[in-house]
Design an enzyme around this catalytic site. Structure first.
Site, PDB file in Angstrom:
ATOM      1  N   THR A  73      63.860  31.436  52.341  1.00  0.00           N
ATOM      2  CA  THR A  73      64.168  31.489  53.770  1.00  0.00           C
ATOM      3  C   THR A  73      64.015  32.929  54.249  1.00  0.00           C
ATOM      4  OG1 THR A  73      65.778  29.707  53.511  1.00  0.00           O
ATOM      5  CG2 THR A  73      65.879  30.992  55.545  1.00  0.00           C
ATOM      6  N   LYS A  77      72.624  36.015  55.982  1.00  0.00           N
ATOM      7  CA  LYS A  77      71.241  36.483  56.191  1.00  0.00           C
ATOM      8  C   LYS A  77      70.507  35.584  57.181  1.00  0.00           C
ATOM      9  CE  LYS A  77      68.517  34.818  53.301  1.00  0.00           C
ATOM     10  NZ  LYS A  77      67.655  33.653  53.091  1.00  0.00           N
ATOM     11  N   LYS A 132      63.614  26.525  60.086  1.00  0.00           N
ATOM     12  CA  LYS A 132      64.687  26.720  59.097  1.00  0.00           C
ATOM     13  C   LYS A 132      65.826  27.557  59.688  1.00  0.00           C
ATOM     14  CE  LYS A 132      66.993  27.135  55.357  1.00  0.00           C
ATOM     15  NZ  LYS A 132      67.913  26.065  55.010  1.00  0.00           N
TER      16      LYS A 132
HETATM   17  P1  NAP Z   1      70.047  32.700  44.323  1.00  0.00           P
HETATM   18  O1  NAP Z   1      70.672  31.712  43.396  1.00  0.00           O
HETATM   19  O2  NAP Z   1      70.818  33.881  44.770  1.00  0.00           O
HETATM   20  O3  NAP Z   1      68.670  33.167  43.651  1.00  0.00           O
HETATM   21  C1  NAP Z   1      67.923  34.218  44.199  1.00  0.00           C
HETATM   22  C2  NAP Z   1      66.628  34.387  43.415  1.00  0.00           C
HETATM   23  O4  NAP Z   1      65.894  35.485  43.994  1.00  0.00           O
HETATM   24  C3  NAP Z   1      66.826  34.745  41.934  1.00  0.00           C
HETATM   25  O5  NAP Z   1      65.818  34.132  41.170  1.00  0.00           O
HETATM   26  C4  NAP Z   1      66.660  36.266  41.959  1.00  0.00           C
HETATM   27  O6  NAP Z   1      66.265  36.822  40.726  1.00  0.00           O
HETATM   28  C5  NAP Z   1      65.533  36.393  42.962  1.00  0.00           C
HETATM   29  N1  NAP Z   1      65.386  37.739  43.505  1.00  0.00           N
HETATM   30  C6  NAP Z   1      66.248  38.406  44.311  1.00  0.00           C
HETATM   31  N2  NAP Z   1      65.748  39.635  44.628  1.00  0.00           N
HETATM   32  C7  NAP Z   1      64.551  39.732  43.981  1.00  0.00           C
HETATM   33  C8  NAP Z   1      63.563  40.741  43.926  1.00  0.00           C
HETATM   34  N3  NAP Z   1      63.693  41.906  44.574  1.00  0.00           N
HETATM   35  N4  NAP Z   1      62.446  40.502  43.184  1.00  0.00           N
HETATM   36  C9  NAP Z   1      62.297  39.320  42.531  1.00  0.00           C
HETATM   37  N5  NAP Z   1      63.207  38.323  42.530  1.00  0.00           N
HETATM   38  C10 NAP Z   1      64.321  38.521  43.270  1.00  0.00           C
HETATM   39  O7  NAP Z   1      69.564  31.988  45.675  1.00  0.00           O
HETATM   40  P2  NAP Z   1      69.225  30.469  45.995  1.00  0.00           P
HETATM   41  O8  NAP Z   1      70.453  29.789  46.465  1.00  0.00           O
HETATM   42  O9  NAP Z   1      68.401  29.868  44.910  1.00  0.00           O
HETATM   43  O10 NAP Z   1      68.348  30.687  47.329  1.00  0.00           O
HETATM   44  C11 NAP Z   1      66.986  31.071  47.280  1.00  0.00           C
HETATM   45  C12 NAP Z   1      66.416  31.004  48.704  1.00  0.00           C
HETATM   46  O11 NAP Z   1      66.573  29.674  49.201  1.00  0.00           O
HETATM   47  C13 NAP Z   1      67.130  31.906  49.711  1.00  0.00           C
HETATM   48  O12 NAP Z   1      66.183  32.384  50.625  1.00  0.00           O
HETATM   49  C14 NAP Z   1      68.124  30.968  50.383  1.00  0.00           C
HETATM   50  O13 NAP Z   1      68.457  31.402  51.697  1.00  0.00           O
HETATM   51  C15 NAP Z   1      67.312  29.681  50.403  1.00  0.00           C
HETATM   52  N6  NAP Z   1      68.103  28.452  50.426  1.00  0.00           N
HETATM   53  C16 NAP Z   1      69.189  28.292  49.640  1.00  0.00           C
HETATM   54  C17 NAP Z   1      69.903  27.108  49.690  1.00  0.00           C
HETATM   55  C18 NAP Z   1      71.134  26.866  48.851  1.00  0.00           C
HETATM   56  O14 NAP Z   1      71.897  25.940  49.195  1.00  0.00           O
HETATM   57  N7  NAP Z   1      71.406  27.601  47.781  1.00  0.00           N
HETATM   58  C19 NAP Z   1      69.488  26.069  50.545  1.00  0.00           C
HETATM   59  C20 NAP Z   1      68.340  26.246  51.315  1.00  0.00           C
HETATM   60  C21 NAP Z   1      67.660  27.444  51.246  1.00  0.00           C
HETATM   61  P3  NAP Z   1      67.385  37.297  39.626  1.00  0.00           P
HETATM   62  O15 NAP Z   1      67.830  36.034  38.946  1.00  0.00           O
HETATM   63  O16 NAP Z   1      66.647  38.217  38.738  1.00  0.00           O
HETATM   64  O17 NAP Z   1      68.495  37.970  40.394  1.00  0.00           O
END
Ligand code: NAP
Length: 286
Positions: A96, A239, A171
């Site tokens: 996102t 965010k 989104k």
């Molecule tokens: P998360 O569990 O916090 O995972 C974040 C991911 O991003 C991890 O793989 C992390 O790697 C990686 N990352 C962060 N900074 C980075 C960088 N500088 N370079 C490379 N990799 C990096 O988040 P999530 O919940 O899966 O969400 C991921 C996305 O989906 C976000 O944009 C969020 O807004 C969106 N989203 C989330 C949900 C939800 O319910 N969780 C629903 C819809 C959309 P590391 O493991 O190495 O830290």
């Protein structure tokens, strides 16, 4: 057979990549912290050494990382996506981000000869695990067609919304409304209980009426149990609201309710709840 890459195995990426492996796709994964790849490799995924390595060896590479900075960081640098993406290869960013970031990534990918699609998702950890996400796709139409079989595994619907930017905009509209709803819901739950009402009864009455929705039901049960285990990290919701408010600035659309919700979520981050579930916003309200 189409080879698939997957960059970013956080809460969402891990579940989505796992479904692709289970569906029989040939998947290569990479995560910044490599330990998060172990489970996927056990399930049958290949291990990529860098974003460059993955995009170089895969027909279509998906990315699912935190925010605009992370999405751009994946692309740039000596081991970045841009070094690996070749003519005709596809890059599908499901993170996102705002439409400006998405358009910048699209330009970088297409200048390097690749095809680009943005595809942020609506739905949290459980829909990601169940393959029932709503995938908001926009960008290269031929890549959309090529990616559809994988979308059908990860989601229950994947509408095509047109030019790059429209998936990101859709989104942000959804999550801005979600954040605002969760904020006022938390205020109502707190007010009602302080007035002496029973929390479960408040939920039952809400659920029977015109403002019933799955989020109030699910998050309401968590809130009453003080269960803040993370499906959607609170920092990511803040965010999203912040990016929606910025879009409102650009378009001269007043967003007073979203702006107030943004402040509440910022307070929750300041209070130390950034990595807890979005429902932890209740803790700063009550
Ligand atoms: P998360 O569990 O916090 O995972 C974040 C991911 O991003 C991890 O793989 C992390 O790697 C990686 N990352 C962060 N900074 C980075 C960088 N500088 N370079 C490379 N990799 C990096 O988040 P999530 O919940 O899966 O969400 C991921 C996305 O989906 C976000 O944009 C969020 O807004 C969106 N989203 C989330 C949900 C939800 O319910 N969780 C629903 C819809 C959309 P590391 O493991 O190495 O830290």
């Amino acid at each position: 057979m189409t080879t698939i890459g997957f960059l970013g195995l956080g809460i969402m990426g891990k579940a989505m990549a796992s479904n692709l492996v289970k569906a029989g796709f040939n998947v290569t994964v990479w995560n910044r912290n490599p330990a998060k790849c172990d489970e996927l490799v056990l399930q049958g995924a290949h291990l990529g050494t860098s974003p460059k390595d993955v995009t170089k060896h895969c027909d279509i590479t998906f990315a699912m990382v935190s925010d605009p900075d992370a999405a751009l960081a994946l692309c740039q640098g000596p081991d970045g996506v841009l070094e690996g993406i070749g003519s005709g290869r596809g890059y599908v960013d499901m993170s996102t981000v705002d439409n400006t970031t998405s358009k910048a990534i699209s330009n970088l990918i297409t200048q390097a000869g690749g095809r680009f699609l943005e595809a942020p998702v609506s739905g949290t950890k459980k829909p990601a695990e169940d393959g029932t996400l709503i995938i908001l796709a926009a960008g290269d139409a031929s890549l959309y067609e090529d990616t559809k079989p994988a979308f059908d595994v990860m989601g229950k619907m994947s509408p095509y919304l047109g030019d790059v930017g429209q998936g990101a905009n859709m989104k942000l509209v959804v999550n801005m409304m979600m954040g605002g709803m969760l904020s006022i819901f938390s205020e109502g739950m707190s007010l009602g209980q302080k007035a002496g009402l029973n929390g479960n009864q408040i939920l039952e009455i809400i659920d029977a009426g015109a403002i019933a929705n799955p989020m109030f039901k699910g998050k309401g049960a968590m809130l009453l149990k003080e269960d803040y285990s993370t499906s959607f990290p609170l920092k990511h919701m803040q965010k999203d609201i912040r990016l929606a408010v910025a879009l409102g600035d650009q378009l001269e659309q007043p967003l007073p309710t979203a702006a107030a919700a943004n402040e509440t979520f910022k307070q929750a981050i300041k209070a130390g709840f950034a990595d807890e579930d979005i429902v932890a916003v209740y803790k700063v309200i009550k």
